[in-house]
Each structure stands twice: as C-alpha cells, then as structure tokens.
Design a protein around this motif. Structure first.
Motif, PDB file in Angstrom:
ATOM      1  N   PHE A   1     -68.729  -2.205   0.817  1.00 61.97           N
ATOM      2  CA  PHE A   1     -69.267  -2.294  -0.238  1.00 61.97           C
ATOM      3  C   PHE A   1     -67.810  -3.402  -1.230  1.00 61.97           C
ATOM      4  O   PHE A   1     -67.150  -3.698  -1.042  1.00 61.97           O
ATOM      5  CB  PHE A   1     -69.878  -1.766  -1.683  1.00 61.97           C
ATOM      6  N   SER A   2     -68.672  -4.461  -1.923  1.00 58.53           N
ATOM      7  CA  SER A   2     -68.024  -5.256  -2.665  1.00 58.53           C
ATOM      8  C   SER A   2     -67.935  -5.527  -4.373  1.00 58.53           C
ATOM      9  O   SER A   2     -67.345  -5.994  -4.892  1.00 58.53           O
ATOM     10  CB  SER A   2     -68.444  -7.066  -2.105  1.00 58.53           C
ATOM     11  N   ARG A   3     -69.355  -4.905  -4.779  1.00 65.26           N
ATOM     12  CA  ARG A   3     -69.171  -4.040  -6.535  1.00 65.26           C
ATOM     13  C   ARG A   3     -69.538  -3.001  -5.905  1.00 65.26           C
ATOM     14  O   ARG A   3     -70.070  -2.270  -5.403  1.00 65.26           O
ATOM     15  CB  ARG A   3     -70.614  -4.752  -6.754  1.00 65.26           C
ATOM     16  N   PHE A   4     -68.344  -1.938  -7.530  1.00 62.68           N
ATOM     17  CA  PHE A   4     -68.469  -0.695  -8.088  1.00 62.68           C
ATOM     18  C   PHE A   4     -68.589  -0.500  -9.671  1.00 62.68           C
ATOM     19  O   PHE A   4     -68.467  -1.050  -9.780  1.00 62.68           O
ATOM     20  CB  PHE A   4     -67.483  -0.342  -7.139  1.00 62.68           C
ATOM     21  N   VAL A   5     -69.740   0.438  -9.243  1.00 59.35           N
ATOM     22  CA  VAL A   5     -70.029   0.761 -10.812  1.00 59.35           C
ATOM     23  C   VAL A   5     -68.884   1.493 -11.422  1.00 59.35           C
ATOM     24  O   VAL A   5     -68.673   2.345 -10.711  1.00 59.35           O
ATOM     25  CB  VAL A   5     -71.762   1.480 -10.900  1.00 59.35           C
ATOM     26  N   VAL A   6     -68.497   1.296 -12.907  1.00 61.16           N
ATOM     27  CA  VAL A   6     -67.204   2.661 -12.865  1.00 61.16           C
ATOM     28  C   VAL A   6     -67.970   2.784 -14.361  1.00 61.16           C
ATOM     29  O   VAL A   6     -68.928   3.271 -14.998  1.00 61.16           O
ATOM     30  CB  VAL A   6     -66.376   1.355 -13.997  1.00 61.16           C
ATOM     31  N   GLU A   7     -67.740   4.237 -14.022  1.00 58.03           N
ATOM     32  CA  GLU A   7     -68.170   5.030 -15.468  1.00 58.03           C
ATOM     33  C   GLU A   7     -67.234   6.353 -15.914  1.00 58.03           C
ATOM     34  O   GLU A   7     -66.130   5.940 -15.085  1.00 58.03           O
ATOM     35  CB  GLU A   7     -69.438   6.345 -14.421  1.00 58.03           C
ATOM     36  N   ASP A   8     -67.122   6.398 -16.295  1.00 58.76           N
ATOM     37  CA  ASP A   8     -66.300   7.229 -17.442  1.00 58.76           C
ATOM     38  C   ASP A   8     -66.277   8.589 -17.152  1.00 58.76           C
ATOM     39  O   ASP A   8     -66.810   9.094 -16.741  1.00 58.76           O
ATOM     40  CB  ASP A   8     -66.291   7.245 -19.217  1.00 58.76           C
ATOM     41  N   SER A   9     -64.773   9.026 -16.978  1.00 62.65           N
ATOM     42  CA  SER A   9     -64.612  10.493 -16.085  1.00 62.65           C
ATOM     43  C   SER A   9     -64.702  11.553 -16.740  1.00 62.65           C
ATOM     44  O   SER A   9     -65.459  12.844 -16.106  1.00 62.65           O
ATOM     45  CB  SER A   9     -63.154  10.649 -15.484  1.00 62.65           C
ATOM     46  N   LYS A  10     -65.154  11.183 -18.342  1.00 60.47           N
ATOM     47  CA  LYS A  10     -65.005  11.970 -19.260  1.00 60.47           C
ATOM     48  C   LYS A  10     -66.352  12.398 -19.447  1.00 60.47           C
ATOM     49  O   LYS A  10     -67.519  13.686 -19.373  1.00 60.47           O
ATOM     50  CB  LYS A  10     -64.618  11.570 -20.450  1.00 60.47           C
TER      51      LYS A  10
ATOM     52  N   SER B   1     -69.588  10.413 -18.039  1.00 63.29           N
ATOM     53  CA  SER B   1     -69.847   9.068 -16.816  1.00 63.29           C
ATOM     54  C   SER B   1     -70.716   8.781 -17.493  1.00 63.29           C
ATOM     55  O   SER B   1     -71.714   8.293 -16.610  1.00 63.29           O
ATOM     56  CB  SER B   1     -71.168  10.717 -16.153  1.00 63.29           C
ATOM     57  N   THR B   2     -70.387   8.619 -18.752  1.00 63.64           N
ATOM     58  CA  THR B   2     -71.290   6.623 -18.738  1.00 63.64           C
ATOM     59  C   THR B   2     -71.362   6.241 -17.681  1.00 63.64           C
ATOM     60  O   THR B   2     -69.880   5.582 -17.532  1.00 63.64           O
ATOM     61  CB  THR B   2     -70.841   6.507 -20.336  1.00 63.64           C
ATOM     62  N   PHE B   3     -72.015   5.242 -18.107  1.00 60.21           N
ATOM     63  CA  PHE B   3     -71.901   3.517 -17.018  1.00 60.21           C
ATOM     64  C   PHE B   3     -70.550   2.342 -18.390  1.00 60.21           C
ATOM     65  O   PHE B   3     -71.524   2.037 -19.459  1.00 60.21           O
ATOM     66  CB  PHE B   3     -72.538   2.999 -16.658  1.00 60.21           C
ATOM     67  N   MET B   4     -69.606   2.090 -17.928  1.00 59.53           N
ATOM     68  CA  MET B   4     -68.955   1.389 -18.406  1.00 59.53           C
ATOM     69  C   MET B   4     -69.029  -0.354 -17.931  1.00 59.53           C
ATOM     70  O   MET B   4     -68.596  -0.823 -19.155  1.00 59.53           O
ATOM     71  CB  MET B   4     -67.695   1.458 -18.579  1.00 59.53           C
TER      72      MET B   4
END
Length: 361
Positions: A248-257, A259-262
């Motif tokens: 994949f070329s795009r990745f959703v980033v979530e807060d490790s604390k 799990s909120t999508f940032m």
C-alpha cells in the motif's frame, strides 16, 4: 362540385391530416439534444424546431385543430361523391334506389374510413416515429410553426381553454417538451443500447457511472477493524517497512494511546529523508489531514468533499462521533471505472496466493 373534384380534394385532405399527425408525433418524440447543436451552428430549420419544442402546447393545439378540420371535411366532401359513384352504376343494373343508396353509403363509409385511418393516421405516425432519429422534425416544424402563426388567435384561444380545464383538474400544463431523463431511464437507455450494439460498454464505465450516485459510503468504505494502520509516533523506517509488507502507498496513523485517527501518511512523504533520519520520529506536522464523511452519505457527495479538501483519504464517522472506517479515493474511483490493478500490490497478491496453496497442500 363534381365527383372527381371531390375525390381530388379527398387526397389533399388526407395529405393535410397526415401532415398534422406527423407534426404532433415529431414535436413530441424529438429530443432537444438532437436539435440544439444544429441550432447553435446556425441552422434555421433547427432554430424553428427548437421554437416549436419550447411552445409544444401551441403546436399540439395547431395539430389537433388541423386534424379535426381535415377529418370532418374528408367525410363531408368525399362521402357524397363516392356514394354517387357507387349508387349510380348499381341503379343502372336495376337495383332498387333505396338498396343502391344504402350500399353506396356503406361502401363510401368503409373506403373513407380505411383511407383516413391508414393513410391519414397510421402511416404518418409510424413513419415519423421511425424517422425521428434522422431529423424529420426539421422538415415538419417550419411549416407547422408558420400555420400556427396564421391561426394564432384561434390556436391561442383553444390552448387557453385547454390549459384552464387542466388546472381545474389539478394538472399543471407544460409548454415545453421534456428533455430530461431520470437515473432509471438513463440506465435503461444504456442497457438497451448496449444490447442492440449501438453503444459499447465492455469496460462497464457507462453503467458504473450511472450506478455511481446510488452507492453509499458505508457500502465501499474499509471497516475500522480491517484497516492497516501505523501507530504514532512512528518513523520513516516504519512507513517503508509497512509499504514493503503490504504494497500500500497510504497509511492511516492512529494515536498509540487511545487509537484515535490522527491523519494519514503517503509513502512519498518519507522519500526525502536521509539515512540518518530514517529512525527519527516523524513530526506531527507531517501527517496529512483526513476529511470527515458520514457512512450514509452518497459517494458522489463524499468525492466532492474529498476534492474540496484535497484529501485522498476520509475518516468515516457517524453523527454521534463514532469512528466506523476509512474511505479511500481509489475505492470511489473503482466504483466508476472498475477495479484498478496496482502493480505495487502484485507481490502481495502472489504471496497470498502462495500461502493459500501451501495451506491446501
């Protein structure tokens, strides 16, 4: 008036009746999309035809008036002449006058009715419907408009009475031919045209485009528990590793604390980093913002939102603020043009296929 003059007048009246019948069907069957390009190029006949289509109620009133007058005159003019032509020879052969009159009347009625129905109604109607695509309205509309202007006081009065009668029946009269299609009508047109071979849609682009607006975001989004995400904080090396593993070329980033999508990252966001910085934490400012869409929204509305925000990824959230998934621009485009074969994911597919074969053995 002699009998043969009456017969000649019958032919003229049949032609007139046929003209008004053809005019009625030509105006109602022709589409503006067929005429407008010709009118824009300066074609005078096309401009007059457009005028007729924009004043359809007046044109129909003219046609109905012409058909009614021709129909009445056909019987009144031709019946006595045909009656005399038939009854005379019968009397000559010794048939009683009363019988000859009845036979002559019946034969005249049958002949006039046959000529009127076949040549005055059915032939022009069928011919006009068959020739609509070839622009027959361009030849019928100009003389019809000319006649309507000659008879304008009568036609306007009749049309006014008809319109007000409709309004009393709670029906709003229309003055222009409808030139629009509903979505279902367009889908039927494409399906029929494809079946008849007049339109080629082997790739499904046309049918996909028509079905496009019927889809909802929740039908094509990636559910939250199926998303490949990166935990923040992350490094360029983490992004490269995820690309190598998934393709994949795009990745959703979530807060490790929590799990909120940032936001999300694209692989090209980390291509400019030097080797020394590959394991340094990416700054929060590097994250691309995701637009917010509702799961019940139409995908064409979602596409418009993504275009305004210049985002390739949208966060799908309910009205209550619950995160339910992610919508990728690629998934929307695939609804329009079909599956997009991504070469960067080919090795992933081969690896998955090999795993399936190994499990089966």
């Amino acid at each position: 008036m002699s009998d043969w003059t009456a017969i000649a007048l019958l032919v003229v009246l049949l032609i007139g009746n046929a003209f008004f019948v053809a005019g009625e069907f030509a105006i109602m069957s022709t589409r503006r999309s067929q005429i407008e390009p010709l009118a824009d190029s300066g074609n005078k006949r096309a401009k007059i035809t457009l005028y007729a289509m924009e004043h359809v109620s007046l044109m129909l009133a003219t046609c109905q008036l012409g058909i009614t007058v021709c129909s009445l005159l056909i019987l009144n003019v031709s019946e006595p002449a045909l009656h005399h032509l038939v009854a005379g020879p019968l009397e000559h052969f010794g048939i009683p006058l009363a019988v000859a009159d009845i036979v002559g009347f019946l034969l005249a009625l049958v002949v006039v009715t046959y000529l009127h129905v076949i040549f005055g109604e059915m032939v022009p109607k069928n011919a006009t419907v068959s020739l609509v695509g070839q622009g027959i309205a361009l030849w019928i509309a100009p003389p019809l408009v000319f006649i309507s202007r000659l008879l304008k006081p009568i036609v306007v009065a009749l049309n006014w009475l008809a319109d007000h009668t409709l309004r009393l029946m709670k029906i709003e009269p229309k003055s222009e031919v409808s030139s629009t299609f509903t979505l279902d009508e367009l889908q039927n047109v494409v399906a029929e045209s494809t079946a008849e071979g007049t339109v080629e849609d082997d790739s499904g682009v046309l049918s996909g485009a028509l079905e496009f607006s019927e889809k909802k975001v929740e039908e094509i989004m990636v559910a939250r528990d199926s998303i490949m995400t990166l935990k923040f904080p992350c490094t360029p090396a983490d992004v490269e590793k995820a690309v190598a593993q998934t393709g994949f070329s795009r990745f959703v980033v979530e807060d490790s604390k929590d799990s909120t999508f940032m936001g999300y990252l694209h692989v090209k966001d980390v291509l400019s980093f030097s080797d020394e910085r590959m394991h340094q934490t990416l700054p929060w400012s590097k994250l691309r913002q995701m637009s917010i869409v509702r799961p019940e929204a139409d995908i064409d509305d979602a596409l418009a939102t993504m275009q305004r925000n210049r985002a390739h990824v949208s966060h799908v959230m309910t009205a209550q603020g619950e995160s339910v998934g992610v919508l990728f621009l690629e998934d929307i485009l695939e609804q329009l043009v079909g599956e997009i074969k991504d070469k960067t994911q080919e090795h992933v597919r081969r690896r998955e296929a090999a795993s399936v074969r190994a499990a089966g053995s």
